[in-house]
Design an enzyme around this catalytic site. Structure first.
Site, PDB file in Angstrom:
ATOM      1  N   HIS A  61      -3.088  -1.696   4.643  1.00 61.74           N
ATOM      2  CA  HIS A  61      -2.449  -2.477   3.579  1.00 61.74           C
ATOM      3  C   HIS A  61      -0.981  -2.683   3.919  1.00 61.74           C
ATOM      4  CE1 HIS A  61      -1.449   1.616   2.358  1.00 61.74           C
ATOM      5  NE2 HIS A  61      -0.747   1.224   1.313  1.00 61.74           N
ATOM      6  N   HIS A  63       1.910  -1.959   2.392  1.00 65.02           N
ATOM      7  CA  HIS A  63       3.041  -1.106   2.031  1.00 65.02           C
ATOM      8  C   HIS A  63       3.687  -0.682   3.353  1.00 65.02           C
ATOM      9  CE1 HIS A  63       1.439   0.026  -2.221  1.00 65.02           C
ATOM     10  NE2 HIS A  63       2.282  -0.992  -2.262  1.00 65.02           N
ATOM     11  N   ASP A  65       5.074   1.829   4.658  1.00 66.44           N
ATOM     12  CA  ASP A  65       4.803   3.085   5.376  1.00 66.44           C
ATOM     13  C   ASP A  65       3.531   3.001   6.224  1.00 66.44           C
ATOM     14  OD1 ASP A  65       3.561   2.983   2.823  1.00 66.44           O
ATOM     15  OD2 ASP A  65       3.189   5.141   2.841  1.00 66.44           O
ATOM     16  N   HIS A  66       2.858   1.848   6.189  1.00 66.69           N
ATOM     17  CA  HIS A  66       1.637   1.680   6.992  1.00 66.69           C
ATOM     18  C   HIS A  66       1.759   0.598   8.063  1.00 66.69           C
ATOM     19  CE1 HIS A  66      -0.859   4.354   4.412  1.00 66.69           C
ATOM     20  NE2 HIS A  66       0.173   4.116   3.621  1.00 66.69           N
ATOM     21  N   HIS A 139      -6.043   0.549  -4.662  1.00 64.39           N
ATOM     22  CA  HIS A 139      -4.630   0.916  -4.548  1.00 64.39           C
ATOM     23  C   HIS A 139      -3.824  -0.108  -5.342  1.00 64.39           C
ATOM     24  CE1 HIS A 139      -1.345   3.060  -2.879  1.00 64.39           C
ATOM     25  NE2 HIS A 139      -0.988   2.196  -1.956  1.00 64.39           N
ATOM     26  N   ASP A 209      -4.509   4.731   1.437  1.00 63.06           N
ATOM     27  CA  ASP A 209      -4.004   4.980   0.089  1.00 63.06           C
ATOM     28  C   ASP A 209      -5.005   4.521  -0.969  1.00 63.06           C
ATOM     29  OD1 ASP A 209      -1.893   5.475   1.736  1.00 63.06           O
ATOM     30  OD2 ASP A 209      -0.426   4.328   0.588  1.00 63.06           O
TER      31      ASP A 209
END
Ligand SMILES: [Zn+2]
Ligand SMILES: [Zn+2]
Length: 300
Positions: A61, A63, A65-66, A139, A209
């Site tokens: 996804h 976000h 941090d990915h 999520h 997530d």
């Protein structure tokens, strides 16, 4: 056998000792990168994962941090003179983001970059050795999990035994499928007399997530290794739910409901320095649990 090396096990922000999410799955000659948080390249160098060997990247996804490490990796591969294609399996919006970054920097990649947008649940990569499927998880934004499943190997023929029973080579393929051989005189040669069992086909499911969602158990049923996020300890179950994340107990509950062989948990909130309690809480529900630790390679 699959080998999964954890490069980042933290959620949201990097901390002194932990990095945002990234993992490498290796088997035979293939290397797949699963998520690519900031710092992924440094971690690959540190843990001796060859960047040039990565053939496919799977992004769960968008976000940061990915995937905030992805443009760096794509650019470095170009600087290294890569010519073989790189496949990116990701939510559709990623293509425009990456293309804009390449365009404004006037980067001409020397290799083909193929975007494969995730659209439906089901197979996204398949050859005679592996099937990779995508499945939806719940999520705050569109988010996908990935299931990597080795194809079932054929049974192994024992050539001496097959010759002894005068089985023609034309029947060998059927032997590999497990069939018995019936000779012209009606004598039956049992398959087990001339073949041995193939190694068990392994499977790895990556649940990025997600809020606690029991329907996930069905999607990852019986896998040999499950990665499930556990952002918080269970006393913060309300906070986890409000942010569409899971707790230790919830991750372990999915593993138990799905009847998987082993569980690894990760995506720990940056607020925790110590991780021992994560393992204790998860193991109380599902014993074969391990922490996803950076630099550690998990085999299945
Ligand atoms: Zn995250
Ligand atoms: Zn997220």
């Amino acid at each position: 056998m699959f080998a999964i090396t954890i490069l980042g096990n933290n959620s949201a922000t990097p901390t002194e000792l932990r990095n945002p999410t990234a993992q490498v799955l290796q088997w035979q000659d293939e290397s797949y990168l699963i998520d690519c948080g900031e710092g992924t390249q440094k971690q690959m160098v540190l843990y001796k994962i060859k960047r040039s060997k990565i053939s496919r990247v799977f992004i769960s996804h968008l976000h940061g941090d990915h995937y905030f490490g992805l443009i760096g990796l794509i650019t470095s591969l170009g600087l290294q003179g890569r010519i073989q294609p790189l496949y990116i399996h990701a939510p559709a919006a990623l293509e425009a983001i990456i293309q804009l970054q390449l365009e404004v920097a006037n980067v001409q990649l020397p290799y083909p970059l193929h975007f494969c947008p995730l659209q439906h649940e089901g197979p996204i990569v398949e050859d005679n050795k592996i099937m990779v499927s995508a499945f939806k998880v719940r999520h705050r934004i569109e988010c996908w999990g990935f299931l990597f499943r080795q194809k079932k190997h054929p049974r192994k023929i024992l050539p001496e035994a097959a010759r002894l029973h005068h089985i023609p080579a034309a029947f060998y393929e059927k032997l590999q499928q497990g069939l018995d051989y019936t000779a012209k005189d009606g004598v039956v040669v049992a398959n087990a007399a001339v073949t041995t069992e193939a190694p068990v086909a392994k499977s790895y499911a990556y649940c990025a997530d997600t809020i606690f969602d029991e329907s996930l158990a069905q999607k990852v049923k019986g896998v040999s290794l499950l990665y499930h996020e556990a952002t918080y300890l269970h006393d913060l179950a309300d906070k986890a739910a409000s942010r569409y994340h899971s707790t230790t107990v919830q991750a372990a509950t999915i593993a138990r409901l799905a009847g998987v062989d082993r569980l690894i948990i990760g995506h720990f909130s940056a607020k925790y320095d110590e991780l021992d309690a994560f393992l204790e809480e998860a193991m109380a529900v599902f014993k074969p649990t391990e922490l996803a630790l950076e630099g550690v390679c998990y085999l299945t």
